[in-house]
Design an enzyme around this catalytic site. Sequence first.
Site, short mmCIF file in Angstrom:
data_model
loop_
_atom_site.label_atom_id
_atom_site.label_comp_id
_atom_site.label_asym_id
_atom_site.label_seq_id
_atom_site.Cartn_x
_atom_site.Cartn_y
_atom_site.Cartn_z
N GLY A 39 2.48 -7.10 13.04
CA GLY A 39 0.91 -7.10 12.27
C GLY A 39 1.03 -8.22 11.05
CB THR A 40 3.02 -10.39 9.45
OG1 THR A 40 2.82 -11.51 8.72
CG2 THR A 40 4.11 -10.77 10.19
CG HIS A 46 4.54 -10.05 -0.81
ND1 HIS A 46 3.71 -10.25 0.12
CD2 HIS A 46 5.24 -11.14 -0.75
CE1 HIS A 46 3.95 -11.37 0.93
NE2 HIS A 46 5.14 -11.78 0.13
CG ASP A 99 -0.43 -0.17 2.46
OD1 ASP A 99 0.85 0.18 2.74
OD2 ASP A 99 -1.03 -0.81 3.41
CB CYS A 101 1.10 -4.46 -22.90
SG CYS A 101 2.67 -4.06 -23.03
C1 BJW Z 1 -2.87 -6.12 13.73
C2 BJW Z 1 -3.70 -5.26 13.86
C3 BJW Z 1 -3.05 -4.10 14.23
C4 BJW Z 1 -4.79 -7.21 12.83
N1 BJW Z 1 -1.70 -4.01 14.87
N2 BJW Z 1 -1.53 -6.25 13.98
C5 BJW Z 1 6.56 -22.89 2.43
C6 BJW Z 1 5.66 -23.58 3.16
C7 BJW Z 1 4.47 -23.69 2.61
C8 BJW Z 1 3.87 -22.94 1.52
C9 BJW Z 1 4.80 -22.25 0.90
C10 BJW Z 1 6.30 -22.31 1.28
N3 BJW Z 1 6.80 -21.71 0.43
C11 BJW Z 1 5.94 -21.05 -0.54
C12 BJW Z 1 4.68 -21.43 -0.26
C13 BJW Z 1 3.47 -21.21 -1.18
C14 BJW Z 1 3.05 -19.69 -0.66
C15 BJW Z 1 2.59 -19.88 0.64
O1 BJW Z 1 3.02 -19.09 1.57
N4 BJW Z 1 1.48 -20.15 0.87
C16 BJW Z 1 0.61 -20.26 2.23
C17 BJW Z 1 -0.42 -19.65 2.27
C18 BJW Z 1 0.91 -21.56 3.05
N5 BJW Z 1 3.96 -18.78 -1.10
C19 BJW Z 1 4.21 -18.22 -2.41
O2 BJW Z 1 3.41 -18.72 -3.35
C20 BJW Z 1 5.04 -17.21 -2.48
N6 BJW Z 1 6.16 -17.46 -3.49
C21 BJW Z 1 6.92 -18.28 -3.44
O3 BJW Z 1 7.28 -18.91 -2.41
O4 BJW Z 1 7.68 -18.30 -4.75
C22 BJW Z 1 8.65 -19.57 -4.75
C23 BJW Z 1 7.89 -20.68 -5.27
C24 BJW Z 1 7.29 -20.60 -6.55
C25 BJW Z 1 6.44 -21.65 -7.11
C26 BJW Z 1 6.45 -22.73 -6.28
C27 BJW Z 1 7.00 -22.84 -4.94
C28 BJW Z 1 7.84 -21.76 -4.43
C29 BJW Z 1 4.32 -15.70 -2.86
C30 BJW Z 1 3.55 -15.18 -1.80
C31 BJW Z 1 2.95 -13.89 -2.12
C32 BJW Z 1 1.80 -13.37 -1.18
N7 BJW Z 1 1.03 -12.50 -2.07
C33 BJW Z 1 0.09 -11.96 -1.36
C34 BJW Z 1 -0.78 -10.97 -2.10
C35 BJW Z 1 -0.11 -9.69 -2.65
C36 BJW Z 1 -0.65 -8.91 -3.50
C37 BJW Z 1 -2.10 -8.48 -2.91
O5 BJW Z 1 -1.91 -7.61 -1.94
O6 BJW Z 1 -3.12 -8.51 -3.57
O7 BJW Z 1 0.72 -10.93 -0.09
S1 BJW Z 1 -0.92 -13.04 -0.23
C38 BJW Z 1 -1.10 -11.91 1.16
O8 BJW Z 1 -0.76 -12.66 2.27
C39 BJW Z 1 -0.30 -10.70 0.91
C40 BJW Z 1 0.39 -10.43 2.05
O9 BJW Z 1 1.48 -9.78 2.08
C41 BJW Z 1 0.60 -11.67 2.75
C42 BJW Z 1 0.67 -11.99 4.20
O10 BJW Z 1 -0.40 -11.66 4.93
P1 BJW Z 1 -0.18 -10.83 6.06
O11 BJW Z 1 0.36 -9.35 5.91
O12 BJW Z 1 0.36 -11.47 7.25
O13 BJW Z 1 -1.70 -10.24 6.68
P2 BJW Z 1 -3.07 -11.29 7.19
O14 BJW Z 1 -4.20 -10.56 6.97
O15 BJW Z 1 -2.45 -12.57 6.93
O16 BJW Z 1 -2.54 -11.03 8.90
C43 BJW Z 1 -2.60 -9.80 9.50
C44 BJW Z 1 -2.51 -10.08 10.99
O17 BJW Z 1 -2.26 -8.48 11.60
C45 BJW Z 1 -2.84 -10.76 11.65
O18 BJW Z 1 -2.03 -11.56 12.57
C46 BJW Z 1 -3.79 -9.77 12.61
O19 BJW Z 1 -4.03 -10.25 13.92
C47 BJW Z 1 -2.90 -8.71 12.61
N8 BJW Z 1 -3.41 -7.48 13.21
N9 BJW Z 1 -4.92 -5.82 13.23
C48 BJW Z 1 -1.08 -5.13 14.75
N10 BJW Z 1 -4.09 -3.15 14.51
ZN ZN Z 2 3.72 -5.97 -23.07
#
Ligand code: BJW
Ligand code: ZN
Length: 241
Positions: free
Chosen positions: A185-186, A117, A102, A146
Amino acid sequence: MVSQQLKDHIKKARRVAVLTGAGVSAESGVPTFRGEHGLWKKFRPEELANFDAFMRNPELVWEWYQYRRSLIYDIEPNPGHFALAKMENAFDEFSLITQNIDGLHQKAGSQRVIELHGNIRRNKCATCGEFHEDEIPITQKKVIKCHCGGLIRPDVVWFGEMLPVDAIRNAFEWAESCDIFFSVGTSAIVHPAAQLPITAKQAGIYVVEVNPDKTPITAYVDEHLQGPSGEILPEIIKFLE
Ligand code: BJW
Ligand code: ZN
């Protein structure tokens, strides 16, 4: 609220790294991914944030991103973002590693931000990779093409996609070499970002989590500061001023 142990670590620390997630922006009004407001039109983020979903139904995925752009268009950073911007100047070396797309850290004044990301404000061609910045208004309802004929998509990292190589390498270097690592916050479930606090802990670094809820890493960290980052981070900053 802030323990004596953490105060002592902060006083001694020279090199500090912070990983942030969607929770940091929650108090600015940006919905988190996995919270109660994480759903959009009944879709979970996992169903939309991937390349297959975009190719299957580009209009739907584009509409989701345009909606989210409209949500963040004129929002402001909150006290958590500002506290992190201040932290940057309080330590000899500091790195802010964010999963957020953001741009609110930069808006709060943080200068050295590692974006894992991508950034929702940018677009790129899904075919040739050319960047398309600032030229597409948030009122643009349909996906556009494009000059190469490819579809234009947001420059963010979807599931199954590689993170920017320099960003992730840099982030792991910090996680292995800092004096304190904060995870703020993750939900710590999306990899490889979720591995960063674990890597830091394994390297013997003092790891602190800031989150109102418990996460899969809570049991491993040295301290879990329970509460919103907009309240806890300004408390931490007080010891630096
Ligand atoms: C507060 C609060 C307040 C509330 N104060 N806190 C190893 C193991 C298992 C799986 C995998 C692995 N390696 C890779 C994977 C697959 C996958 C993955 O991790 N899957 C899991 C779901 C299991 N990962 C990937 O695919 C990644 N790529 C990769 O590894 O490439 C290599 C590869 C390629 C091909 C095959 C294999 C490997 C890419 C991950 C991309 C994530 N993208 C997103 C979308 C981005 C674009 C968009 O915004 O649309 O990123 S998904 C989404 O989740 C976004 C976020 O950045 C990300 C993390 O979420 P985040 O920020 O933690 O948010 P929340 O909502 O989950 O949590 C919020 C927290 O805040 C909570 O805890 C609340 O309690 C707290 N909170 N209010 C402080 N006031
Ligand atoms: Zn292009």
